[in-house]
Every structure is written in structure tokens, then in C-alpha cells.
Design a protein around this motif. Structure first.
Motif, PDB file in Angstrom:
ATOM      1  N   LYS A 120     -52.647  14.765  27.475  1.00 19.50           N
ATOM      2  CA  LYS A 120     -53.466  15.260  26.376  1.00 19.50           C
ATOM      3  C   LYS A 120     -54.140  16.572  26.772  1.00 19.50           C
ATOM      4  CE  LYS A 120     -54.523  10.624  24.612  1.00 19.50           C
ATOM      5  NZ  LYS A 120     -55.612   9.680  24.250  1.00 19.50           N
ATOM      6  N   VAL A 121     -54.340  17.414  25.764  1.00 18.26           N
ATOM      7  CA  VAL A 121     -55.057  18.665  25.972  1.00 18.26           C
ATOM      8  C   VAL A 121     -56.546  18.369  26.081  1.00 18.26           C
ATOM      9  CG1 VAL A 121     -55.582  20.935  25.009  1.00 18.26           C
ATOM     10  CG2 VAL A 121     -53.292  19.973  24.743  1.00 18.26           C
ATOM     11  N   VAL A 122     -57.204  18.887  27.101  1.00 19.58           N
ATOM     12  CA  VAL A 122     -58.618  18.594  27.330  1.00 19.58           C
ATOM     13  C   VAL A 122     -59.356  19.887  27.671  1.00 19.58           C
ATOM     14  CG1 VAL A 122     -58.216  16.224  28.132  1.00 19.58           C
ATOM     15  CG2 VAL A 122     -58.175  18.106  29.779  1.00 19.58           C
ATOM     16  N   PRO A 123     -60.663  19.953  27.401  1.00 24.03           N
ATOM     17  CA  PRO A 123     -61.464  21.105  27.818  1.00 24.03           C
ATOM     18  C   PRO A 123     -61.731  21.057  29.321  1.00 24.03           C
ATOM     19  CG  PRO A 123     -62.851  19.497  26.727  1.00 24.03           C
ATOM     20  CD  PRO A 123     -61.444  18.990  26.597  1.00 24.03           C
ATOM     21  N   VAL A 124     -61.721  22.209  29.948  1.00 26.11           N
ATOM     22  CA  VAL A 124     -61.895  22.309  31.397  1.00 26.11           C
ATOM     23  C   VAL A 124     -62.937  23.381  31.699  1.00 26.11           C
ATOM     24  CG1 VAL A 124     -60.773  22.712  33.619  1.00 26.11           C
ATOM     25  CG2 VAL A 124     -59.498  21.615  31.767  1.00 26.11           C
ATOM     26  N   ARG A 125     -63.882  23.056  32.546  1.00 31.69           N
ATOM     27  CA  ARG A 125     -64.908  23.990  32.960  1.00 31.69           C
ATOM     28  C   ARG A 125     -64.397  24.823  34.130  1.00 31.69           C
ATOM     29  NH1 ARG A 125     -69.077  26.160  30.204  1.00 31.69           N
ATOM     30  NH2 ARG A 125     -70.858  26.693  31.543  1.00 31.69           N
TER      31      ARG A 125
ATOM     32  N   ARG B 155     -68.272  39.766  27.809  1.00 32.52           N
ATOM     33  CA  ARG B 155     -67.414  40.261  26.729  1.00 32.52           C
ATOM     34  C   ARG B 155     -65.941  40.200  27.117  1.00 32.52           C
ATOM     35  NH1 ARG B 155     -64.436  44.188  25.496  1.00 32.52           N
ATOM     36  NH2 ARG B 155     -64.807  45.202  27.512  1.00 32.52           N
ATOM     37  N   ALA B 156     -65.614  40.620  28.358  1.00 31.99           N
ATOM     38  CA  ALA B 156     -64.216  40.607  28.782  1.00 31.99           C
ATOM     39  C   ALA B 156     -63.670  39.188  28.901  1.00 31.99           C
ATOM     40  CB  ALA B 156     -64.082  41.346  30.117  1.00 31.99           C
ATOM     41  N   VAL B 157     -64.488  38.284  29.423  1.00 25.28           N
ATOM     42  CA  VAL B 157     -64.037  36.896  29.563  1.00 25.28           C
ATOM     43  C   VAL B 157     -63.851  36.244  28.205  1.00 25.28           C
ATOM     44  CG1 VAL B 157     -64.705  34.620  30.419  1.00 25.28           C
ATOM     45  CG2 VAL B 157     -65.011  36.620  31.869  1.00 25.28           C
ATOM     46  N   MET B 158     -64.702  36.569  27.242  1.00 25.99           N
ATOM     47  CA  MET B 158     -64.590  35.983  25.900  1.00 25.99           C
ATOM     48  C   MET B 158     -63.268  36.351  25.234  1.00 25.99           C
ATOM     49  SD  MET B 158     -66.981  33.976  24.777  1.00 25.99           S
ATOM     50  CE  MET B 158     -66.797  34.149  23.006  1.00 25.99           C
ATOM     51  N   GLU B 159     -62.720  37.507  25.566  1.00 29.52           N
ATOM     52  CA  GLU B 159     -61.467  37.938  24.948  1.00 29.52           C
ATOM     53  C   GLU B 159     -60.241  37.349  25.634  1.00 29.52           C
ATOM     54  OE1 GLU B 159     -61.316  42.140  24.662  1.00 29.52           O
ATOM     55  OE2 GLU B 159     -63.277  42.326  23.662  1.00 29.52           O
TER      56      GLU B 159
ATOM     57  N   VAL C  27     -75.009  50.957  40.450  1.00 28.45           N
ATOM     58  CA  VAL C  27     -75.093  49.506  40.577  1.00 28.45           C
ATOM     59  C   VAL C  27     -73.702  48.938  40.872  1.00 28.45           C
ATOM     60  CG1 VAL C  27     -75.631  47.339  39.390  1.00 28.45           C
ATOM     61  CG2 VAL C  27     -77.088  49.350  39.056  1.00 28.45           C
ATOM     62  N   GLU C  28     -73.603  48.151  41.923  1.00 30.66           N
ATOM     63  CA  GLU C  28     -72.372  47.463  42.282  1.00 30.66           C
ATOM     64  C   GLU C  28     -72.704  46.003  42.603  1.00 30.66           C
ATOM     65  OE1 GLU C  28     -69.421  50.581  44.429  1.00 30.66           O
ATOM     66  OE2 GLU C  28     -71.159  49.998  45.612  1.00 30.66           O
ATOM     67  N   GLY C  29     -71.699  45.168  42.580  1.00 32.37           N
ATOM     68  CA  GLY C  29     -71.911  43.770  42.927  1.00 32.37           C
ATOM     69  C   GLY C  29     -70.926  42.861  42.229  1.00 32.37           C
ATOM     70  N   ARG C  30     -71.246  41.583  42.221  1.00 30.31           N
ATOM     71  CA  ARG C  30     -70.353  40.570  41.657  1.00 30.31           C
ATOM     72  C   ARG C  30     -71.090  39.750  40.618  1.00 30.31           C
ATOM     73  NH1 ARG C  30     -67.222  36.916  45.844  1.00 30.31           N
ATOM     74  NH2 ARG C  30     -66.152  38.907  46.129  1.00 30.31           N
ATOM     75  N   VAL C  31     -70.452  39.604  39.477  1.00 27.25           N
ATOM     76  CA  VAL C  31     -70.987  38.785  38.396  1.00 27.25           C
ATOM     77  C   VAL C  31     -70.188  37.490  38.339  1.00 27.25           C
ATOM     78  CG1 VAL C  31     -71.441  38.631  35.917  1.00 27.25           C
ATOM     79  CG2 VAL C  31     -71.689  40.832  37.096  1.00 27.25           C
ATOM     80  N   ILE C  32     -70.882  36.368  38.430  1.00 26.35           N
ATOM     81  CA  ILE C  32     -70.223  35.058  38.378  1.00 26.35           C
ATOM     82  C   ILE C  32     -70.387  34.497  36.977  1.00 26.35           C
ATOM     83  CG2 ILE C  32     -70.039  32.796  39.451  1.00 26.35           C
ATOM     84  CD1 ILE C  32     -69.528  35.124  41.329  1.00 26.35           C
ATOM     85  N   VAL C  33     -69.253  34.325  36.290  1.00 27.88           N
ATOM     86  CA  VAL C  33     -69.252  33.837  34.911  1.00 27.88           C
ATOM     87  C   VAL C  33     -68.655  32.440  34.887  1.00 27.88           C
ATOM     88  CG1 VAL C  33     -68.481  34.261  32.551  1.00 27.88           C
ATOM     89  CG2 VAL C  33     -69.007  36.195  34.057  1.00 27.88           C
ATOM     90  N   GLN C  34     -69.370  31.534  34.228  1.00 27.48           N
ATOM     91  CA  GLN C  34     -68.886  30.165  34.064  1.00 27.48           C
ATOM     92  C   GLN C  34     -68.635  29.916  32.590  1.00 27.48           C
ATOM     93  OE1 GLN C  34     -71.271  26.297  34.752  1.00 27.48           O
ATOM     94  NE2 GLN C  34     -70.361  26.799  36.729  1.00 27.48           N
ATOM     95  N   PHE C  35     -67.550  29.194  32.295  1.00 29.00           N
ATOM     96  CA  PHE C  35     -67.165  28.994  30.899  1.00 29.00           C
ATOM     97  C   PHE C  35     -66.299  27.751  30.793  1.00 29.00           C
ATOM     98  CE2 PHE C  35     -64.250  31.810  33.054  1.00 29.00           C
ATOM     99  CZ  PHE C  35     -63.006  31.279  32.776  1.00 29.00           C
ATOM    100  N   THR C  36     -66.016  27.354  29.563  1.00 21.77           N
ATOM    101  CA  THR C  36     -65.136  26.223  29.283  1.00 21.77           C
ATOM    102  C   THR C  36     -63.921  26.709  28.521  1.00 21.77           C
ATOM    103  OG1 THR C  36     -66.982  24.659  29.210  1.00 21.77           O
ATOM    104  CG2 THR C  36     -64.934  23.983  28.144  1.00 21.77           C
TER     105      THR C  36
ATOM    106  N   VAL D  67     -65.197  29.236  25.650  1.00 22.86           N
ATOM    107  CA  VAL D  67     -66.414  28.865  24.937  1.00 22.86           C
ATOM    108  C   VAL D  67     -67.542  28.656  25.943  1.00 22.86           C
ATOM    109  CG1 VAL D  67     -65.158  27.812  23.022  1.00 22.86           C
ATOM    110  CG2 VAL D  67     -65.792  26.414  24.988  1.00 22.86           C
ATOM    111  N   ASP D  68     -68.768  28.779  25.459  1.00 21.51           N
ATOM    112  CA  ASP D  68     -69.977  28.565  26.275  1.00 21.51           C
ATOM    113  C   ASP D  68     -69.982  29.382  27.562  1.00 21.51           C
ATOM    114  OD1 ASP D  68     -70.843  26.702  24.405  1.00 21.51           O
ATOM    115  OD2 ASP D  68     -69.865  25.033  25.452  1.00 21.51           O
ATOM    116  N   PRO D  69     -69.653  30.680  27.496  1.00 23.79           N
ATOM    117  CA  PRO D  69     -69.725  31.465  28.736  1.00 23.79           C
ATOM    118  C   PRO D  69     -71.173  31.760  29.091  1.00 23.79           C
ATOM    119  CG  PRO D  69     -69.193  32.912  26.911  1.00 23.79           C
ATOM    120  CD  PRO D  69     -69.245  31.510  26.338  1.00 23.79           C
TER     121      PRO D  69
END
Length: 457
Positions: free
Chosen positions: A440-445, A425-429, A390-399, A407-409
């Protein structure tokens, strides 16, 4: 090596979106026009000259305008933007992470594009250096000039009035048999060989040709064309366009000279041929009457085409050139590449879940601590995916929250076989320097594409 790979990723991502795809689109537009004009363009040199020059100017104007405005107006089907500073349906996008079985990262498309971009930059610098040498050669020629008294060439003022020239033209000569040439913008200089000054009939035709160059501001346009050719020296079509434009420029001047002086074509062609066989050419950026690469084409055009230039054809050609310039610039500037295969409706739906407090683009975007290598080192190719090929691309969206945590991946588009879970798992780390808006510090998607690729034997 990881730092170099990361830099090439970023360079390749930006160059692909803002430079290479617009250049490709310009090529697809310009190539058929060039081929058609090469086939039948000699029937209307004025139109060919303005159209090809407009196409050439549209390339740098479109690239600069697109990079400056940063607007996505035309999208290539099946792609979305890879520009991390530009909003799209999926938020800000980071350059892709490539994971392979048995290693943390590999050389994908974007690093290769970045490497190729560096190579073309070296070629561009070399060509710009050569262009600078030609300008310096022109300065050396200027120091060798001998001014010509106006009474020696009384027809100069007559021709200038007939051409409605408002700039004062300075006449000069060079020792030896050199071709007539023109240079200068505010203070144009016409250089005539000493032998030509003693022959009034031949001098009259050569002077008329050079004064037509002055009236048309050909030296200025020739310099701009040379600069574009140097910047885009890696593109073979740009060089061919510049050569074709030079040929059309001389064809147009030939027609105007024949109409202005009433000279016979045979007599004028004989003058051109004499420059081909008995004069030396000085390699500068000046506009010359008898550039050897186009003389045969010009003599043949005068032999086959008896129609002289008309006022209607001039205006039509100019309007056509302006239309091509505006249209070509718009197409190049408004075409943007999208490097990942994000499903836009799904991305927009996922974005709505974050609420109004989450930003897409801020004054200072979040920065990935450790760069892409920090995610690459954490990715392990799933065993089940490796065995199944299996090969391909995984698109992960997060804040990225105010503390730089992910958060919210969620997977916007996955490939299964455990790759989706491994990407999450890799993005969460990963850890980021938080984004800033208004101090000001703000959350960014954000969105990141992670490619899973098996090693090739």
C-alpha cells in the motif's frame, strides 16, 4: 553530468557512513597499538602476533557486520546518520543538495568522497589481481615438485608426533637453492631444497620450523591476511600490519623450534643466515622459513632475548588476541557517521506532529523524481544572503504523501537571510514516487540537508 553528480552523491553518502568512518575509527584504535608493539613488541612476539592479527581481522569484520546489521549503537558527537534506509530521530535522510550563488549545484564533500571511493576500488581490483597471480605461481611451483620418499627424512614422523599433528604432511623438493616453504590447508606440503636433504642436522631444524607452521595453520592465516591487504591496499597501516604480523609469525616459530629441538641459538641463526645469502626466494603465497625482510630482526631477537616461549604466555596471548578481535570488531561495526547537524530533540518533536500514520522507514522508500538535480535546478541563492556572505546548511523536514507530494515542510535548523524560505520553496516543488509498505502507498517522513555556499574566486 548531473546524473554522474547524483551517483557520486549517493556513493559518497553510503561509503562515508558504512565504510570510511569505520575505517577511520579502526585507524585511530590500531595505530597506537601498532606503534607500541613496534617499540617493545619483540619482548613478547606471541602477544604481538595475536594482537596485531586480531586488529587486522577486526577491520573487515567490523565493516561487514556494521553494513549487514544496519544498527546505530555508537554515534560520533555532533553528527546524525546520512543513510536513507536507516531510522534516526529525524526520519529518512536524503543526500545533501549543495546550492551556490550563480549556479544550481556544486561539488561538495559527498561527491568527492564518492570519486575517491571509485579510485580506491580500482586500486583494490589491481591488488586482488596481483594476489591471484601469486596463487597461480604457487600452482606452477606445485607442478615442478618432486616427491620425497619418507625413508629419506625419518625425523619427519618423530617431529609430527611431538607436535601432535593430525594431518599427513607431504614432503617434496625443488631443484636449485630455494628456501624451505609450506603451503596447503587440508593436505599440507613442506618443500625442502635438494641440498638440504643431504645435511641431516640442517634438515632437522628446517623441517621442525616448517612443521610448526603446519601445526599453527599459518598458511591459511597468511592467505587471509594477504586478501585483507589486497582489499584495503589503499590504507598504508594495513600493509605495515601485515608485514609486522609476518615478522612476529617467524619469531614465534623460531622460539618454538628452539624449545622443541634444544638447538643452540648460534647454530639456528647460522642456518637462517645461509638462506639469506645463498638461496632464491619464490614469490608465492606460501609461508617461507627465511623471508629476507625479517631475517635480520629474527637473528637480533635470538641474540638479545634468551627467554623461550611458555605455555602460560601462549594462552595469555591467545586470550588477549580474542579480546582485541571482539572489541575491535564491535567498535568498528557499531560506529556510524552522521552527516548533517540536525538537532535531534527538535527533529523528534517535529516528527511527533505527523501522527502515528506517518512512517519513517518502509519497504520501498519514496524516490525523488528527477534526482537531486530536480531540486538543485530550482534553488536560487537569495540576494540578501549573497551580499551578506551567509553560508551554511538548512535542514528541511517534510512528509511525502500518498500522491508523492511534499507536505508539512519545516526547517529543523536554518541559517536565515532568506535561505530557509528558499529551501522550503524548492523542496515544495519536488515530486516523489510514493513510498510503499505492505503493498500500500503510505506517507513517509523524510529529511534533506541543503547547503548554501558562495563561489570562491
Amino acid at each position: 553530468m548531473e546524473t554522474l553528480l547524483e551517483l557520486l552523491y549517493r556513493l559518497g553518502s553510503g561509503a562515508l557512513s558504512h565504510f570510511w568512518i569505520p575505517v577511520l575509527v579502526w585507524t585511530l584504535v590500531a595505530l597506537p597499538v601498532y606503534l607500541v608493539l613496534r617499540w617493545r613488541g619483540s619482548l613478547w612476539p606471541e602477544g604481538g602476533y595475536h594482537v596485531l592479527r586480531a586488529l587486522l581481522f577486526a577491520l573487515p569484520l567490523g565493516v561487514m557486520l556494521g553494513a549487514t546489521t544496519g544498527q546505530v549503537l555508537v554515534r560520533l558527537p555532533g553528527f546524525v546518520s546520512v543513510d536513507p534506509l536507516r531510522p534516526d530521530g529525524a526520519g529518512a535522510v536524503l543526500p545533501g543538495v549543495v546550492a551556490t550563488a550563480g549556479e544550481g549545484a556544486g561539488w561538495g564533500l559527498l561527491p568527492l568522497v564518492g570519486l575517491f571511493t571509485l579510485g580506491t576500488a580500482v586500486v583494490t581490483l589491481w591488488q586482488l589481481g596481483r594476489l591471484l597471480c601469486r596463487f597461480r605461481a604457487l600452482r606452477s611451483v606445485r607442478r615442478c615438485l618432486a616427491p620425497v620418499a619418507p625413508e629419506r627424512v625419518p625425523e619427519c614422523d618423530v617431529l609430527a608426533r611431538r607436535l601432535r599433528l593430525r594431518r599427513k604432511v607431504h614432503l617434496a623438493t625443488l631443484p636449485g637453492d630455494v628456501v624451505p616453504m609450506t603451503f596447503g590447508v587440508r593436505k599440507p606440503v613442506v618443500v625442502l631444497p635438494e641440498a638440504l636433504l643431504a645435511d641431516p642436522s640442517r634438515r632437522y631444524l628446517a623441517l621442525a620450523h616448517e612443521l610448526v607452521h603446519v601445526r599453527r595453520h599459518d598458511f591459511l592465516f597468511h592467505g587471509i591476511e594477504g586478501s585483507i591487504a589486497a582489499v584495503f591496499a589503499f590504507h598504508p597501516l594495513v600493509d605495515r600490519l601485515c608485514r609486522a604480523i609476518g615478522g612476529y609469525r617467524e619469531l614465534v616459530c623460531d622460539r618454538e623450534v628452539l624449545a622443541l629441538t634444544g638447538c643452540g641459538r648460534r647454530r639456528y641463526a647460522t642456518l637462517l643466515f645461509s638462506f639469506l645469502v645463498s638461496t632464491r626466494h619464490v614469490r608465492t603465497v606460501a609461508v617461507g622459513m627465511a623471508e629476507s625482510s625479517h631475517l635480520t630482526q629474527r637473528i637480533q631477537a635470538m641474540k638479545n632475548n634468551r627467554k623461550l616461549v611458555s605455555r602460560f604466555s601462549k594462552r595469555t596471548a591467545l586470550v588477549l588476541g580474542l579480546v582485541v578481535l571482539a572489541g575491535g570488531t564491535f567498535i568498528v561495526a557499531c560506529t556510524d557517521f552522521v552527516g548533517s547537524d540536525v538537532d535531534e530533540p527538535a527533529a523528534e518533536a517535529a516528527l511527533q506532529k505527523t501522527g502515528q500514520e506517518t512512517f519513517i522507514v518502509v519497504e520501498r522508500m519514496p524516490e525523488l523524481i528527477g534526482g537531486l538535480a530536480s531540486i538543485q535546478s530550482k534553488i536560487r541563492y537569495p540576494e540578501i544572503a549573497r551580499k551578506a556572505g551567509v553560508e551554511g546548511r538548512v535542514i528541511v523536514q517534510f512528509t511525502v504523501d500518498e500522491e508523492g507530494r511534499v507536505v508539512d515542510p519545516e526547517v529543523v535548523r536554518g541559517i536565515g537571510a532568506g535561505c530557509d524560505e528558499e529551501a522550503i520553496r524548492a523542496v515544495m516543488e519536488a515530486r516523489f514516487v510514493p513510498g510503499m509498505q505492505g503493498g500500500k502507498v503510505v506517507p513517509v517522513r523524510m529529511t534533506i540537508p541543503i547547503s548554501f555556499r558562495l563561489p570562491r574566486d
